[in-house]
Design an enzyme around this catalytic site. Structure first.
Site, PDB file in Angstrom:
ATOM      1  N   LEU A  38       3.564 -25.908 -61.347  1.00 45.46           N
ATOM      2  CA  LEU A  38       3.240 -26.609 -62.602  1.00 45.46           C
ATOM      3  C   LEU A  38       1.993 -27.465 -62.455  1.00 45.46           C
ATOM      4  CD1 LEU A  38       5.623 -28.443 -64.998  1.00 45.46           C
ATOM      5  CD2 LEU A  38       3.725 -29.732 -64.017  1.00 45.46           C
ATOM      6  N   ASN A  40      -0.296 -30.327 -64.587  1.00 44.12           N
ATOM      7  CA  ASN A  40      -0.432 -31.105 -65.827  1.00 44.12           C
ATOM      8  C   ASN A  40      -1.774 -31.822 -65.894  1.00 44.12           C
ATOM      9  OD1 ASN A  40       1.570 -32.531 -63.950  1.00 44.12           O
ATOM     10  ND2 ASN A  40       1.357 -34.191 -65.384  1.00 44.12           N
ATOM     11  N   ASP A  41      -1.824 -33.130 -65.910  1.00 45.33           N
ATOM     12  CA  ASP A  41      -3.059 -33.835 -66.281  1.00 45.33           C
ATOM     13  C   ASP A  41      -4.288 -33.476 -65.434  1.00 45.33           C
ATOM     14  OD1 ASP A  41      -0.855 -35.135 -67.280  1.00 45.33           O
ATOM     15  OD2 ASP A  41      -1.383 -37.103 -66.510  1.00 45.33           O
ATOM     16  N   GLN A  57      -2.953 -32.851 -61.607  1.00 45.20           N
ATOM     17  CA  GLN A  57      -1.554 -33.060 -61.245  1.00 45.20           C
ATOM     18  C   GLN A  57      -0.932 -31.692 -60.982  1.00 45.20           C
ATOM     19  OE1 GLN A  57       0.653 -36.305 -61.548  1.00 45.20           O
ATOM     20  NE2 GLN A  57      -1.316 -36.512 -60.563  1.00 45.20           N
ATOM     21  N   SER A 101      -1.414 -39.696 -61.892  1.00 44.22           N
ATOM     22  CA  SER A 101      -2.784 -39.516 -62.396  1.00 44.22           C
ATOM     23  C   SER A 101      -3.722 -40.665 -62.049  1.00 44.22           C
ATOM     24  CB  SER A 101      -2.762 -39.330 -63.902  1.00 44.22           C
ATOM     25  OG  SER A 101      -2.294 -38.044 -64.184  1.00 44.22           O
TER      26      SER A 101
HETATM   27  C1  FRU Z   1       0.932 -37.826 -68.243  1.00 42.94           C
HETATM   28  C2  FRU Z   1       1.660 -38.382 -67.036  1.00 42.94           C
HETATM   29  C3  FRU Z   1       0.943 -39.575 -66.456  1.00 42.94           C
HETATM   30  C4  FRU Z   1       1.414 -39.553 -65.037  1.00 42.94           C
HETATM   31  C5  FRU Z   1       1.472 -38.073 -64.740  1.00 42.94           C
HETATM   32  C6  FRU Z   1       2.532 -37.656 -63.783  1.00 42.94           C
HETATM   33  O1  FRU Z   1       1.229 -36.495 -68.485  1.00 42.94           O
HETATM   34  O2  FRU Z   1       2.992 -38.715 -67.374  1.00 42.94           O
HETATM   35  O3  FRU Z   1       1.204 -40.788 -67.116  1.00 42.94           O
HETATM   36  O4  FRU Z   1       0.542 -40.216 -64.170  1.00 42.94           O
HETATM   37  O5  FRU Z   1       1.690 -37.451 -65.978  1.00 42.94           O
HETATM   38  O6  FRU Z   1       2.422 -36.294 -63.488  1.00 42.94           O
END
Ligand code: FRU
Length: 468
Positions: A38, A40-41, A57, A101
């Protein structure tokens, strides 16, 4: 104390996962996506010493949010990316539940990472440390440890440092939740990145007239743009309205005057940054030529993400394309960076009644559309309606098949649509609005135009451009 190494498990996950992800017909062919697990950010997005760096991430072990590393890509041109050594793994007590993040800065020629060490306790509470890491010769990073503990007056939800330099001083914005469970953006300053002084709250619930602004603000990014300042952030807990804030959490922007002396930001209304189904946690970087470039996560947490079919192939989520930002006439404009034009192949033009238009292959496609009224069908899995009210984007819920709709209201004069195998990004009126969405069509996916009105089309197929 360093925790047991997960390197063997990560290596195995990548070896097993990469061929499965690449074989998936929904795996993007020109957007960055995780080789397994996965993503993400976007994190640490920066132009540094002649290259763009984009960290992200990443849970390489599973398609869930339980384990968070920082992956790392770099690029000369924002189009062709290459893999770099993984930057951070949660292997210290102070980041044991995730290297969350953050951002990257050029500290006198040292590419320094600023991130959140997330720590969860057995009783369900948590704390957060803002931490630093610096690069080694071989492209790996060494952690320099925490530089800021949890500030007083906030719950354990304080994270996502975005750091920048101004007049020889460092500044950091953090997303936060106060003890009354209200979302805030905090500002800190430092002379050396190690010792940080609080400057107070610059945005959030109860500030600048904002009421009911949610229980937690994530991923703030504050920057100067075309004579104003823009704060981007992701407020969680905003009330859904009839035509906006319809995703689980939105990404928003507000503009105003940021005063370094008073550490105060006087800003106007909150606006949604992207009106599509998937867009969250964007981050910007300053390009070599002064452009402000944004990349977002084409995903949203806590919604239907865990039902996306790519999980069966061991991967989930992708980034948006890089977008150049402009501030004009009180609006934030987003357009795909011009470097992406390199991907274009043969150009075609067509004009006539919509239902007679050619059927386009949506695998890798850019099309420009002018129409007062038309329905655009993306492989039966996503539908765009253009009419006098603006745009409606519809698709079926992955949970129960119910038709879900997202809206952009206003006069639509021009659309520019970028398609990758399982995503569309719709740029409205040369950047006045954007709708980004994933969809999971049967392939080869086709775009059909429907209706009796005249339309004008200009389109290109796009080259594939996988991360190397
Ligand atoms: C946003 C978030 C951030 C955090 C990160 C964890 O999507 O929740 O606030 O740092 O993802 O993966």
């Amino acid at each position: 104390m360093t925790l047991p190494s997960r390197w063997p498990a990560v290596l195995q996950a990548v070896m097993k996962g990469l061929p499965r992800a690449l074989a998936d017909r929904h795996y993007p062919q020109w957007h960055p996506a995780p080789v397994t697990g996965l993503m993400n950010d976007p994190n640490g997005f920066i132009w540094f010493a002649g290259r763009y760096h984009l960290f992200y991430q990443w849970n390489p072990l599973n398609c869930d949010h339980r384990y968070k590393c920082w992956g790392h890509w770099s690029s000369e041109d924002l189009v062709r990316w290459q893999h770099e050594p993984m930057a951070l793994m949660p292997d210290e007590e102070y980041d044991r539940n995730g290297c969350y993040s953050g951002s990257a800065v050029d500290n006198n020629g040292v590419l320094t990472l600023c991130y959140t060490g997330n720590v969860k306790f057995d009783d369900g509470s948590r704390t957060a440390w803002q931490c630093l890491a610096e690069p080694n010769e071989d492209g790996s990073f060494t952690k320099r440890g925490p530089v800021l503990p949890l500030p007083e007056g906030y719950t354990g939800h304080v994270r996502d440092p975005k750091v920048w330099q101004h007049d020889g001083q460092w500044y950091m914005v953090l997303g936060a939740q106060d003890l009354e469970k209200r979302g805030k953006v905090l500002l800190f300053t430092s002379a050396d990145l190690h010792n940080w002084q609080p400057c107070g709250e610059i945005a959030g619930h109860g500030i600048n007239g904002l009421a009911d602004a949610g229980y937690m603000w994530e991923c703030p990014d504050l920057f100067a743009l075309d004579g104003t300042h823009v704060l981007i952030c992701c407020p969680q807990g905003l009330t859904r309205e009839s035509h906006r804030y319809l995703n689980t959490y939105p990404a928003t922007w507000m503009s105003g005057a940021f005063d370094y002396e008073r550490a105060a930001f006087e800003h106007g209304d909150l606006h949604e940054l992207d009106a599509g189904f998937e867009f969250y946690a964007p981050q910007t970087a300053l390009a070599a030529d002064g452009r402000r470039v944004l990349i977002g996560w084409m995903g949203v947490p806590d919604g239907e993400e865990m039902l996306q079919p790519t999980r069966a192939h061991g991967w989930i989520h992708q980034m948006t394309c890089p977008r150049e930002l402009r501030y004009q006439d009180g609006k934030l404009w987003q357009t795909p960076v011009r470097e992406l034009e390199q991907l274009r192949e043969d150009e075609h033009h067509w004009q006539g009644v919509a239902s007679n238009a050619p059927v386009l292959d949506a695998t890798r496609l850019e099309f420009w559309l002018t129409a007062s009224c038309v329905d655009v069908d993306f492989a039966g899995a996503l539908r765009l309606r253009v009419d006098d009210n603006g745009l409606r984007l519809e698709r079926a819920s992955l949970q129960n098949g119910e038709i879900l709709t997202r809206y952009w209201r206003g006069e639509v004069r021009h659309l520019r649509v970028l398609c990758d195998r399982s995503s569309v990004e719709i740029f409205i009126n040369h950047g006045e609005g954007v709708m980004s969405s994933r969809y999971f069509p049967d392939h080869p996916a086709q775009v059909r135009f429907e209706g009796a009105s005249d339309i004008t089309l200009r389109y290109w197929s796009l080259r594939s451009c996988m991360i190397e």
